[in-house]
Scaffold this motif. Sequence first.
Motif, PDB file in Angstrom:
ATOM      1  N   GLY A  66     -24.907 -18.405 -11.253  1.00 46.39           N
ATOM      2  CA  GLY A  66     -24.401 -19.094 -10.079  1.00 46.39           C
ATOM      3  C   GLY A  66     -23.232 -18.347  -9.445  1.00 46.39           C
ATOM      4  O   GLY A  66     -23.147 -18.208  -8.223  1.00 46.39           O
ATOM      5  N   ARG A  67     -22.328 -17.842 -10.289  1.00 43.07           N
ATOM      6  CA  ARG A  67     -21.182 -17.071  -9.783  1.00 43.07           C
ATOM      7  C   ARG A  67     -21.652 -15.764  -9.143  1.00 43.07           C
ATOM      8  O   ARG A  67     -21.103 -15.318  -8.125  1.00 43.07           O
ATOM      9  N   ILE A  68     -22.663 -15.149  -9.731  1.00 44.10           N
ATOM     10  CA  ILE A  68     -23.174 -13.885  -9.185  1.00 44.10           C
ATOM     11  C   ILE A  68     -23.764 -14.104  -7.798  1.00 44.10           C
ATOM     12  O   ILE A  68     -23.501 -13.337  -6.861  1.00 44.10           O
ATOM     13  N   MET A  69     -24.571 -15.159  -7.638  1.00 42.95           N
ATOM     14  CA  MET A  69     -25.183 -15.423  -6.340  1.00 42.95           C
ATOM     15  C   MET A  69     -24.135 -15.825  -5.300  1.00 42.95           C
ATOM     16  O   MET A  69     -24.257 -15.479  -4.118  1.00 42.95           O
ATOM     17  N   ALA A  70     -23.090 -16.529  -5.728  1.00 44.91           N
ATOM     18  CA  ALA A  70     -22.015 -16.879  -4.802  1.00 44.91           C
ATOM     19  C   ALA A  70     -21.304 -15.624  -4.301  1.00 44.91           C
ATOM     20  O   ALA A  70     -20.950 -15.527  -3.121  1.00 44.91           O
ATOM     21  N   GLY A  90     -28.558  -5.712  -6.178  1.00 46.43           N
ATOM     22  CA  GLY A  90     -28.202  -5.632  -7.598  1.00 46.43           C
ATOM     23  C   GLY A  90     -27.711  -6.962  -8.135  1.00 46.43           C
ATOM     24  O   GLY A  90     -27.996  -7.335  -9.283  1.00 46.43           O
ATOM     25  N   PHE A  91     -26.968  -7.705  -7.303  1.00 47.71           N
ATOM     26  CA  PHE A  91     -26.515  -9.041  -7.705  1.00 47.71           C
ATOM     27  C   PHE A  91     -27.717  -9.959  -7.940  1.00 47.71           C
ATOM     28  O   PHE A  91     -27.759 -10.699  -8.933  1.00 47.71           O
ATOM     29  N   VAL A  92     -28.677  -9.921  -7.012  1.00 51.72           N
ATOM     30  CA  VAL A  92     -29.863 -10.770  -7.133  1.00 51.72           C
ATOM     31  C   VAL A  92     -30.660 -10.402  -8.378  1.00 51.72           C
ATOM     32  O   VAL A  92     -31.149 -11.277  -9.106  1.00 51.72           O
ATOM     33  N   GLY A  93     -30.802  -9.101  -8.632  1.00 50.75           N
ATOM     34  CA  GLY A  93     -31.539  -8.657  -9.824  1.00 50.75           C
ATOM     35  C   GLY A  93     -30.887  -9.131 -11.109  1.00 50.75           C
ATOM     36  O   GLY A  93     -31.575  -9.567 -12.048  1.00 50.75           O
ATOM     37  N   THR A  94     -29.553  -9.057 -11.168  1.00 52.74           N
ATOM     38  CA  THR A  94     -28.838  -9.524 -12.358  1.00 52.74           C
ATOM     39  C   THR A  94     -28.998 -11.027 -12.539  1.00 52.74           C
ATOM     40  O   THR A  94     -29.221 -11.512 -13.657  1.00 52.74           O
ATOM     41  N   ALA A  95     -28.917 -11.768 -11.422  1.00 54.48           N
ATOM     42  CA  ALA A  95     -29.101 -13.224 -11.500  1.00 54.48           C
ATOM     43  C   ALA A  95     -30.512 -13.571 -11.960  1.00 54.48           C
ATOM     44  O   ALA A  95     -30.713 -14.509 -12.747  1.00 54.48           O
ATOM     45  N   PHE A  96     -31.503 -12.806 -11.495  1.00 51.53           N
ATOM     46  CA  PHE A  96     -32.883 -13.062 -11.918  1.00 51.53           C
ATOM     47  C   PHE A  96     -33.057 -12.757 -13.402  1.00 51.53           C
ATOM     48  O   PHE A  96     -33.780 -13.469 -14.112  1.00 51.53           O
ATOM     49  N   LEU A  97     -32.392 -11.697 -13.886  1.00 51.80           N
ATOM     50  CA  LEU A  97     -32.451 -11.364 -15.315  1.00 51.80           C
ATOM     51  C   LEU A  97     -31.865 -12.503 -16.147  1.00 51.80           C
ATOM     52  O   LEU A  97     -32.433 -12.897 -17.177  1.00 51.80           O
ATOM     53  N   GLN A  99     -24.211 -17.722   3.731  1.00 51.72           N
ATOM     54  CA  GLN A  99     -23.367 -17.622   2.537  1.00 51.72           C
ATOM     55  C   GLN A  99     -23.464 -18.888   1.690  1.00 51.72           C
ATOM     56  O   GLN A  99     -23.550 -18.835   0.463  1.00 51.72           O
ATOM     57  N   GLY A 100     -23.483 -20.061   2.365  1.00 50.71           N
ATOM     58  CA  GLY A 100     -23.610 -21.313   1.631  1.00 50.71           C
ATOM     59  C   GLY A 100     -24.946 -21.439   0.920  1.00 50.71           C
ATOM     60  O   GLY A 100     -25.021 -21.979  -0.189  1.00 50.71           O
ATOM     61  N   LEU A 101     -26.004 -20.929   1.548  1.00 51.54           N
ATOM     62  CA  LEU A 101     -27.322 -20.947   0.909  1.00 51.54           C
ATOM     63  C   LEU A 101     -27.316 -20.117  -0.367  1.00 51.54           C
ATOM     64  O   LEU A 101     -27.878 -20.526  -1.395  1.00 51.54           O
ATOM     65  N   CYS A 102     -26.683 -18.958  -0.310  1.00 46.99           N
ATOM     66  CA  CYS A 102     -26.635 -18.092  -1.500  1.00 46.99           C
ATOM     67  C   CYS A 102     -25.852 -18.751  -2.627  1.00 46.99           C
ATOM     68  O   CYS A 102     -26.173 -18.547  -3.810  1.00 46.99           O
ATOM     69  N   ALA A 103     -24.830 -19.523  -2.288  1.00 48.52           N
ATOM     70  CA  ALA A 103     -24.010 -20.170  -3.317  1.00 48.52           C
ATOM     71  C   ALA A 103     -24.599 -21.495  -3.784  1.00 48.52           C
ATOM     72  O   ALA A 103     -24.121 -22.057  -4.772  1.00 48.52           O
ATOM     73  N   SER A 104     -25.639 -21.991  -3.100  1.00 51.43           N
ATOM     74  CA  SER A 104     -26.236 -23.276  -3.460  1.00 51.43           C
ATOM     75  C   SER A 104     -27.256 -23.101  -4.582  1.00 51.43           C
ATOM     76  O   SER A 104     -27.688 -21.987  -4.869  1.00 51.43           O
TER      77      SER A 104
END
Length: 282
Positions: A80-84, A19-26, A126-131
Motif C-alpha cells: 500500500g505504501r509503495i503504490m501511494a 518498478g514500484f508497481v512490479g514490487t507491489a505485485f510481487l 494520485q488518489g486512485l494509486c493510493a486507494s
Amino acid sequence: MSSNRSLREVQSVRNSGLGFVGTAFLFSIFVNLLMLTGPLFMLQVYDRVLGSGSEETLAALFLLVGMLYALMALLDFARGRIMARFGARFQSSLDERVFDATMRQALHPKARSAPATALRDLESVQGLCASPVLLALMDIPWTPVFIAAIFIFHPMLGWLAVAGGTTLIILALLNQLLTHRKVAMAQSASARANAFSEQARQASEVVRSQGMHSDVSLRWMGQRIDALRQTIKASDWTGSFTALTKSLRLFLQSAMLAVGAYYVHQGELTAGAMIAGSILLG
C-alpha cells in the motif's frame, strides 16, 4: 502534434515508476499465498488437533499462524505504501507541467470561463494509486487459485463457488450497465449547477446592477434541486445492488457450509475441509 508529445510525456512518467508497481505485485503474490493460512489452520485444527488431542501441536500451529498473519500484514502495508508513493511520484512529476498548461489555457477568454480541472484530475490519479482499488486488481488473478483449492476439497463445493462467483460478476456488470448512465446524468447535472454558479459569481456586479439576483438565484436553485434528484436516484440504484451483493455473499458462505455439512454426513468430506472451504469462498 502537441497532444502526442503530451501523451508521450505522461507515458514516460508512468513507465518510470513501473518498478514500484512490479514490487507491489510481487508483494501481492505472497499476500495472497498467506491468505491460505486461515483455511489451512482450520483444516489442521479440525482434522488433526481435535482428533489427536495434542495441545503441543495446537500451540505450535497457533504460533506459526500468528507469525504468518504478522508477515501478511507487513507485506500488505508495504505494498500500500509503495503504490501511494508511485501515485505521489506520478503527480509531482507532472504538477509543474499541468500547472503551466492551465495558466496558458487561461489566456484564452473562452477557456478562462470554464472551470480548470486538470490539477484536480491529476490529484484523482494520485488518489486512485493510493486507494485499495489497484491492490484489489492485483488480487483478482488469484481467484482461480482459491476456487481450485475448493475443488480439491470436493467438486460440488467447487461448482458452488463457481456459480456464486459468476452470479456476483453478473450482478456487478448489471450494476455498471444500469447505474452508469444515472450516475453520469447526476454528475452532469451537478457540474452544470456548479458552472452556472461560477458564471453568476464572475458576473455578480452585472447581475445585481440589473436586478437579476432573484431570477439567477431561482434558476440556480432549480439546477441544484435537479442535480440532487438525479444523485438520489443514482444512489438508490447503486445501494440496491450493493445490498443484494452483500446479502448474496453471506448466503453463499452459508450455502457452502450447508453443502459441506451434507457431504460430511455422507462421509465424503471432513469437517475441517467444510470450514476451510467456506473461508476460502469468502
